[in-house]
Design a protein around this motif. Structure first.
Motif, PDB file in Angstrom:
ATOM      1  N   TYR A   1       0.842  -1.202   0.000  1.00  0.00           N
ATOM      2  CA  TYR A   1       0.000   0.000   0.000  1.00  0.00           C
ATOM      3  C   TYR A   1       0.876   1.249   0.000  1.00  0.00           C
ATOM      4  O   TYR A   1       0.672   2.171  -0.772  1.00  0.00           O
ATOM      5  CB  TYR A   1      -0.933   0.001   1.204  1.00  0.00           C
ATOM      6  CG  TYR A   1      -1.579   1.337   1.457  1.00  0.00           C
ATOM      7  CD1 TYR A   1      -2.609   1.800   0.645  1.00  0.00           C
ATOM      8  CD2 TYR A   1      -1.142   2.161   2.500  1.00  0.00           C
ATOM      9  CE1 TYR A   1      -3.196   3.031   0.869  1.00  0.00           C
ATOM     10  CE2 TYR A   1      -1.721   3.386   2.726  1.00  0.00           C
ATOM     11  CZ  TYR A   1      -2.734   3.835   1.906  1.00  0.00           C
ATOM     12  OH  TYR A   1      -3.304   5.066   2.122  1.00  0.00           O
ATOM     13  N   LYS A   2       1.884   1.240   0.867  1.00  0.00           N
ATOM     14  CA  LYS A   2       2.788   2.396   0.972  1.00  0.00           C
ATOM     15  C   LYS A   2       3.467   2.645  -0.379  1.00  0.00           C
ATOM     16  O   LYS A   2       3.626   3.791  -0.799  1.00  0.00           O
ATOM     17  CB  LYS A   2       3.859   2.135   2.042  1.00  0.00           C
ATOM     18  CG  LYS A   2       3.313   2.077   3.449  1.00  0.00           C
ATOM     19  CD  LYS A   2       2.989   3.446   3.959  1.00  0.00           C
ATOM     20  CE  LYS A   2       2.491   3.402   5.404  1.00  0.00           C
ATOM     21  NZ  LYS A   2       1.937   4.697   5.818  1.00  0.00           N
ATOM     22  N   LYS A   3       3.842   1.543  -1.025  1.00  0.00           N
ATOM     23  CA  LYS A   3       4.477   1.686  -2.340  1.00  0.00           C
ATOM     24  C   LYS A   3       3.500   2.289  -3.335  1.00  0.00           C
ATOM     25  O   LYS A   3       3.845   3.172  -4.118  1.00  0.00           O
ATOM     26  CB  LYS A   3       4.957   0.332  -2.845  1.00  0.00           C
ATOM     27  CG  LYS A   3       6.369   0.008  -2.397  1.00  0.00           C
ATOM     28  CD  LYS A   3       6.837  -1.278  -3.044  1.00  0.00           C
ATOM     29  CE  LYS A   3       8.052  -1.854  -2.300  1.00  0.00           C
ATOM     30  NZ  LYS A   3       8.184  -3.288  -2.516  1.00  0.00           N
ATOM     31  N   SER A   4       2.243   1.773  -3.304  1.00  0.00           N
ATOM     32  CA  SER A   4       1.273   2.211  -4.308  1.00  0.00           C
ATOM     33  C   SER A   4       0.925   3.687  -4.153  1.00  0.00           C
ATOM     34  O   SER A   4       0.505   4.328  -5.116  1.00  0.00           O
ATOM     35  CB  SER A   4       0.020   1.335  -4.256  1.00  0.00           C
ATOM     36  OG  SER A   4      -0.662   1.561  -3.045  1.00  0.00           O
ATOM     37  N   ILE A   5       1.051   4.239  -2.936  1.00  0.00           N
ATOM     38  CA  ILE A   5       0.785   5.669  -2.791  1.00  0.00           C
ATOM     39  C   ILE A   5       2.081   6.487  -2.867  1.00  0.00           C
ATOM     40  O   ILE A   5       2.087   7.692  -2.657  1.00  0.00           O
ATOM     41  CB  ILE A   5       0.033   6.000  -1.481  1.00  0.00           C
ATOM     42  CG1 ILE A   5       0.831   5.572  -0.245  1.00  0.00           C
ATOM     43  CG2 ILE A   5      -1.355   5.364  -1.480  1.00  0.00           C
ATOM     44  CD1 ILE A   5       0.310   6.187   1.057  1.00  0.00           C
ATOM     45  N   GLY A   6       3.164   5.783  -3.166  1.00  0.00           N
ATOM     46  CA  GLY A   6       4.425   6.488  -3.433  1.00  0.00           C
ATOM     47  C   GLY A   6       5.168   6.927  -2.174  1.00  0.00           C
ATOM     48  O   GLY A   6       5.920   7.882  -2.205  1.00  0.00           O
ATOM     49  N   GLU A   7       4.901   6.208  -1.077  1.00  0.00           N
ATOM     50  CA  GLU A   7       5.583   6.582   0.170  1.00  0.00           C
ATOM     51  C   GLU A   7       6.868   5.779   0.333  1.00  0.00           C
ATOM     52  O   GLU A   7       6.888   4.578   0.062  1.00  0.00           O
ATOM     53  CB  GLU A   7       4.638   6.315   1.351  1.00  0.00           C
ATOM     54  CG  GLU A   7       4.962   7.159   2.568  1.00  0.00           C
ATOM     55  CD  GLU A   7       3.907   6.993   3.654  1.00  0.00           C
ATOM     56  OE1 GLU A   7       2.730   7.361   3.391  1.00  0.00           O
ATOM     57  OE2 GLU A   7       4.242   6.498   4.721  1.00  0.00           O
TER      58      GLU A   7
END
Ligand SMILES: [Zn+2]
Length: 177
Positions: free
Chosen positions: A169-175
């Motif tokens: 999820y963090k990756k998908s929102i670019g975090e």
């Protein structure tokens, strides 16, 4: 699952059942209060705002099977039938689509996390998931390490799966992780 008394935009109150994370439920209730038509009014509306459309029986079965049909209107020769097609049908489809696109990456992640948790996933769990998603990943990792010290193997396994969901999820929102 819980029951809610919702006052629809038509002014009638009906009890409905809703599932899923609290935020989703609240959003759905708000939507119904502002734009929703209660089940009874919807039925009455169907009969009133309809167009009689003659179409092939297969088209009726495939695309209009929810619609009422005109009595004795089936034509054996042409295999057509007259269907009461609601005039608002197209509008409703557009509404449904926008509602669907409102499902956020966060909602998807929470759903996945609840799936991993299985039977223990209740509303409180979904709220916890939400707060995990908003925290930095390092904090979730720290919590996991702390809680898995004396935990049963299957609990650790589930914890790892949930961590993976948070990570992607963090990756998908670019975090950054
Ligand atoms: Zn109503």
């Amino acid at each position: 699952m819980a029951k809610y008394d919702v006052k629809f935009s038509c002014g009638h109150t009906h009890t409905i059942e809703l599932y899923g994370p609290t935020a989703d439920r609240e959003r759905k209730i708000k939507y119904l209060e502002e734009c929703g038509i209660c089940p009874e009014c919807r039925e009455a509306e169907k009969a009133v705002d309809c167009e009689e459309v003659e179409m092939h029986y297969s088209e009726y079965k495939n695309n209009y099977s929810d619609c009422k049909t005109k009595a004795n209107s089936y034509n054996k020769k042409t295999k057509t039938i007259i269907v009461y097609v609601p005039k608002k049908a197209e509008e409703e489809i557009v509404e449904e689509n926008t509602e669907k696109s409102e499902i956020s990456l966060e909602d998807v992640a929470i759903k996945e996390m609840c799936k991993v948790a299985g039977k223990t996933a209740n509303e409180d769990f979904a709220i916890k998931c939400k707060s995990q998603l908003s925290k930095p990943f390092s904090e979730s990792l720290k919590n996991f390490e702390k809680s898995s010290k004396n935990a049963a193997p299957d609990k650790i396994k589930k914890g790892k799966e949930i961590l993976e969901i948070i990570k992607s999820y963090k990756k998908s929102i670019g975090e950054e992780i």
